[in-house]
Design a protein around this motif. Structure first.
Motif, PDB file in Angstrom:
ATOM      1  N   GLU A 194     -22.533  -5.014  15.014  1.00 22.93           N
ATOM      2  CA  GLU A 194     -23.890  -5.413  15.392  1.00 22.93           C
ATOM      3  C   GLU A 194     -24.922  -4.531  14.710  1.00 22.93           C
ATOM      4  O   GLU A 194     -24.875  -3.307  14.801  1.00 22.93           O
ATOM      5  CB  GLU A 194     -24.057  -5.341  16.904  1.00 22.93           C
ATOM      6  N   LEU A 195     -25.873  -5.178  14.029  1.00 21.46           N
ATOM      7  CA  LEU A 195     -26.961  -4.466  13.361  1.00 21.46           C
ATOM      8  C   LEU A 195     -28.239  -4.494  14.191  1.00 21.46           C
ATOM      9  O   LEU A 195     -28.920  -3.484  14.337  1.00 21.46           O
ATOM     10  CB  LEU A 195     -27.231  -5.093  11.986  1.00 21.46           C
ATOM     11  N   ILE A 196     -28.562  -5.678  14.723  1.00 18.31           N
ATOM     12  CA  ILE A 196     -29.779  -5.847  15.518  1.00 18.31           C
ATOM     13  C   ILE A 196     -29.408  -6.608  16.791  1.00 18.31           C
ATOM     14  O   ILE A 196     -28.941  -7.749  16.719  1.00 18.31           O
ATOM     15  CB  ILE A 196     -30.851  -6.639  14.738  1.00 18.31           C
ATOM     16  N   PRO A 197     -29.578  -6.015  17.966  1.00 19.25           N
ATOM     17  CA  PRO A 197     -29.259  -6.731  19.202  1.00 19.25           C
ATOM     18  C   PRO A 197     -30.258  -7.847  19.468  1.00 19.25           C
ATOM     19  O   PRO A 197     -31.450  -7.715  19.164  1.00 19.25           O
ATOM     20  CB  PRO A 197     -29.349  -5.637  20.275  1.00 19.25           C
ATOM     21  N   THR A 198     -29.773  -8.948  20.012  1.00 21.22           N
ATOM     22  CA  THR A 198     -30.665 -10.060  20.389  1.00 21.22           C
ATOM     23  C   THR A 198     -30.435 -10.351  21.873  1.00 21.22           C
ATOM     24  O   THR A 198     -30.848  -9.577  22.713  1.00 21.22           O
ATOM     25  CB  THR A 198     -30.421 -11.286  19.503  1.00 21.22           C
ATOM     26  N   THR A 199     -29.788 -11.478  22.186  1.00 22.77           N
ATOM     27  CA  THR A 199     -29.510 -11.807  23.579  1.00 22.77           C
ATOM     28  C   THR A 199     -28.055 -11.516  23.928  1.00 22.77           C
ATOM     29  O   THR A 199     -27.207 -11.361  23.046  1.00 22.77           O
ATOM     30  CB  THR A 199     -29.806 -13.289  23.856  1.00 22.77           C
ATOM     31  N   GLN A 200     -27.772 -11.440  25.212  1.00 22.63           N
ATOM     32  CA  GLN A 200     -26.417 -11.183  25.685  1.00 22.63           C
ATOM     33  C   GLN A 200     -25.712 -12.496  26.023  1.00 22.63           C
ATOM     34  O   GLN A 200     -26.362 -13.475  26.411  1.00 22.63           O
ATOM     35  CB  GLN A 200     -26.460 -10.289  26.928  1.00 22.63           C
ATOM     36  N   PRO A 201     -24.390 -12.541  25.876  1.00 21.08           N
ATOM     37  CA  PRO A 201     -23.645 -13.736  26.276  1.00 21.08           C
ATOM     38  C   PRO A 201     -23.864 -14.041  27.752  1.00 21.08           C
ATOM     39  O   PRO A 201     -24.001 -13.129  28.581  1.00 21.08           O
ATOM     40  CB  PRO A 201     -22.186 -13.350  25.998  1.00 21.08           C
ATOM     41  N   GLU A 202     -23.906 -15.320  28.084  1.00 23.41           N
ATOM     42  CA  GLU A 202     -24.112 -15.749  29.460  1.00 23.41           C
ATOM     43  C   GLU A 202     -22.921 -16.558  29.956  1.00 23.41           C
ATOM     44  O   GLU A 202     -22.246 -17.237  29.174  1.00 23.41           O
ATOM     45  CB  GLU A 202     -25.386 -16.591  29.570  1.00 23.41           C
ATOM     46  N   ARG A 203     -22.681 -16.465  31.247  1.00 27.31           N
ATOM     47  CA  ARG A 203     -21.599 -17.224  31.843  1.00 27.31           C
ATOM     48  C   ARG A 203     -21.813 -18.719  31.595  1.00 27.31           C
ATOM     49  O   ARG A 203     -22.916 -19.241  31.778  1.00 27.31           O
ATOM     50  CB  ARG A 203     -21.547 -16.949  33.345  1.00 27.31           C
ATOM     51  N   GLY A 204     -20.775 -19.381  31.154  1.00 31.46           N
ATOM     52  CA  GLY A 204     -20.868 -20.810  30.861  1.00 31.46           C
ATOM     53  C   GLY A 204     -21.054 -21.120  29.394  1.00 31.46           C
ATOM     54  O   GLY A 204     -20.882 -22.271  28.980  1.00 31.46           O
ATOM     55  N   ASP A 205     -21.397 -20.113  28.577  1.00 35.11           N
ATOM     56  CA  ASP A 205     -21.519 -20.338  27.132  1.00 35.11           C
ATOM     57  C   ASP A 205     -20.182 -20.762  26.550  1.00 35.11           C
ATOM     58  O   ASP A 205     -19.115 -20.272  26.962  1.00 35.11           O
ATOM     59  CB  ASP A 205     -21.962 -19.050  26.416  1.00 35.11           C
ATOM     60  N   VAL A 206     -20.219 -21.675  25.583  1.00 35.01           N
ATOM     61  CA  VAL A 206     -19.034 -22.001  24.798  1.00 35.01           C
ATOM     62  C   VAL A 206     -19.080 -21.091  23.566  1.00 35.01           C
ATOM     63  O   VAL A 206     -19.990 -21.204  22.745  1.00 35.01           O
ATOM     64  CB  VAL A 206     -19.008 -23.482  24.386  1.00 35.01           C
ATOM     65  N   VAL A 207     -18.132 -20.172  23.475  1.00 32.51           N
ATOM     66  CA  VAL A 207     -18.210 -19.107  22.477  1.00 32.51           C
ATOM     67  C   VAL A 207     -17.088 -19.208  21.445  1.00 32.51           C
ATOM     68  O   VAL A 207     -15.970 -19.623  21.760  1.00 32.51           O
ATOM     69  CB  VAL A 207     -18.171 -17.706  23.139  1.00 32.51           C
ATOM     70  N   VAL A 208     -17.424 -18.832  20.229  1.00 29.53           N
ATOM     71  CA  VAL A 208     -16.435 -18.684  19.162  1.00 29.53           C
ATOM     72  C   VAL A 208     -16.222 -17.195  18.942  1.00 29.53           C
ATOM     73  O   VAL A 208     -17.187 -16.420  18.904  1.00 29.53           O
ATOM     74  CB  VAL A 208     -16.903 -19.365  17.862  1.00 29.53           C
ATOM     75  N   PHE A 209     -14.969 -16.790  18.813  1.00 26.15           N
ATOM     76  CA  PHE A 209     -14.653 -15.368  18.693  1.00 26.15           C
ATOM     77  C   PHE A 209     -13.389 -15.182  17.870  1.00 26.15           C
ATOM     78  O   PHE A 209     -12.604 -16.125  17.671  1.00 26.15           O
ATOM     79  CB  PHE A 209     -14.466 -14.735  20.076  1.00 26.15           C
ATOM     80  N   LYS A 210     -13.218 -13.971  17.381  1.00 23.69           N
ATOM     81  CA  LYS A 210     -11.985 -13.613  16.683  1.00 23.69           C
ATOM     82  C   LYS A 210     -10.896 -13.365  17.726  1.00 23.69           C
ATOM     83  O   LYS A 210     -11.079 -12.557  18.646  1.00 23.69           O
ATOM     84  CB  LYS A 210     -12.202 -12.366  15.816  1.00 23.69           C
ATOM     85  N   TYR A 211      -9.785 -14.069  17.581  1.00 23.88           N
ATOM     86  CA  TYR A 211      -8.673 -13.918  18.516  1.00 23.88           C
ATOM     87  C   TYR A 211      -8.201 -12.460  18.500  1.00 23.88           C
ATOM     88  O   TYR A 211      -7.828 -11.937  17.446  1.00 23.88           O
ATOM     89  CB  TYR A 211      -7.551 -14.861  18.092  1.00 23.88           C
ATOM     90  N   PRO A 212      -8.238 -11.780  19.657  1.00 25.71           N
ATOM     91  CA  PRO A 212      -7.927 -10.338  19.678  1.00 25.71           C
ATOM     92  C   PRO A 212      -6.573  -9.966  19.084  1.00 25.71           C
ATOM     93  O   PRO A 212      -6.423  -8.909  18.488  1.00 25.71           O
ATOM     94  CB  PRO A 212      -7.992  -9.998  21.172  1.00 25.71           C
ATOM     95  N   LYS A 213      -5.586 -10.837  19.227  1.00 26.84           N
ATOM     96  CA  LYS A 213      -4.249 -10.515  18.732  1.00 26.84           C
ATOM     97  C   LYS A 213      -4.058 -10.861  17.253  1.00 26.84           C
ATOM     98  O   LYS A 213      -3.068 -10.458  16.647  1.00 26.84           O
ATOM     99  CB  LYS A 213      -3.185 -11.228  19.577  1.00 26.84           C
ATOM    100  N   GLN A 214      -4.989 -11.602  16.686  1.00 28.02           N
ATOM    101  CA  GLN A 214      -4.916 -11.982  15.278  1.00 28.02           C
ATOM    102  C   GLN A 214      -6.338 -12.267  14.790  1.00 28.02           C
ATOM    103  O   GLN A 214      -6.773 -13.413  14.752  1.00 28.02           O
ATOM    104  CB  GLN A 214      -4.020 -13.199  15.080  1.00 28.02           C
TER     105      GLN A 214
END
Length: 274
Positions: free
Chosen positions: A119-139
């Motif tokens: 993270e370079l510049i903080p914006t908003t925080q994730p909110e409950r109910g968001d549909v999120v894309v993320f890097k799978y922690p195990k791969q």
């Protein structure tokens, strides 16, 4: 074999950038000098490629640097603004179908350094109910998409298909029985409208017993995610929490549906993601 397109794009950006800078520093002055020694009529008659070759730049260098602008635009937009993804599985049914092409807002969870995801510049925080894309922690080279259920510090319970957050039962309203569902297996499911503490969306529940019951406390700097296809989703119930550093953005729009290569793409699912 898995590959990280983000890394490939970053490498392409660096290679074309180096070629562009090298040409500007080494060959552009020679090109300018050569053009100044030619009659203006001859210069006007030359096309762009002929002018660039006057400086003695190798053809391969000119070819590589010619892609710099387009790759830089794609790299910038994809890294910092909006990134496209295709839904590969049925874990987010009925919200997202296999073959949906979606757009992910990269600014919602902070401006991040490409590839490293720092993270370079903080914006908003994730909110409950968001549909999120993320890097799978195990791969980390693999991207996952799920719904954000638990925030840092939350106590999550899931037993007998009942979801509880911080001791509060998450209500759901029965909508329909689907004897032939959109699951890859065609498994019959029940459709519910879930009210995730103010965020309403539809979920699937199968008729069989859930194998992923349990209780969890979400640690600081992490999130708990689940698929809307509750009994057909490998999520935090199976492999744990998502570190904040793994978040890539919030999925917000379906712009195309194309399930199979030999089928025709269509726009039947176009719209905002709830």
């Amino acid at each position: 074999m898995d590959f990280d397109f983000e890394i490939i794009l970053a490498i392409a950006f660096l290679v074309t950038l180096i070629a562009w800078v090298y040409d500007r520093v080494i060959y552009a002055p020679k090109r300018k000098e050569a053009l100044s020694q030619l009659p203006s009529s001859a210069v006007e008659a030359m096309n762009k490629e002929a002018k660039e070759r006057l400086g003695g730049a190798p053809k391969w260098l000119l070819e590589v640097k010619s892609y710099f602008v387009i790759i830089a635009v794609i790299f910038g937009v994809r890294s910092f603004l909006v990134e496209p993804f295709q839904i590969p599985s049925g874990s987010m049914l009925p919200t997202l179908e296999i073959g949906d092409f979606i757009l992910v807002n990269k600014l919602d969870y902070g401006v991040r350094l490409p590839v490293l995801n720092t993270e370079l510049i903080p914006t908003t925080q994730p909110e409950r109910g968001d549909v999120v894309v993320f890097k799978y922690p195990k791969q980390p080279s693999v991207n996952y998409i799920k719904r954000l259920i638990g925030l840092p510090g939350d106590v999550i319970s899931y037993h007998n298909k009942t979801l509880m957050i911080n001791g509060k039962i998450i209500s759901d309203e029965f909508l329909a029985d689907l004897m032939v569902s959109k699951n890859p297996s065609g498994e019959p499911v029940k459709v519910f409208k879930e009210d995730l503490l103010g965020v309403q969306h539809e979920i699937y529940e199968s008729y069989r017993r859930s194998p992923l019951d349990g209780d969890w406390i979400v640690p600081e700097g992490h999130y708990f995610v689940m698929g809307d296809n509750r009994d057909n989703s490998a999520d935090s119930r199976a492999w744990g929490f998502v570190p904040a550093a793994n978040l890539k953005g919030r999925a917000f729009y379906v712009w195309l549906h194309w399930n199979e290569f030999f089928s025709l793409p269509n726009f039947k699912n176009n719209g905002l993601i709830e």
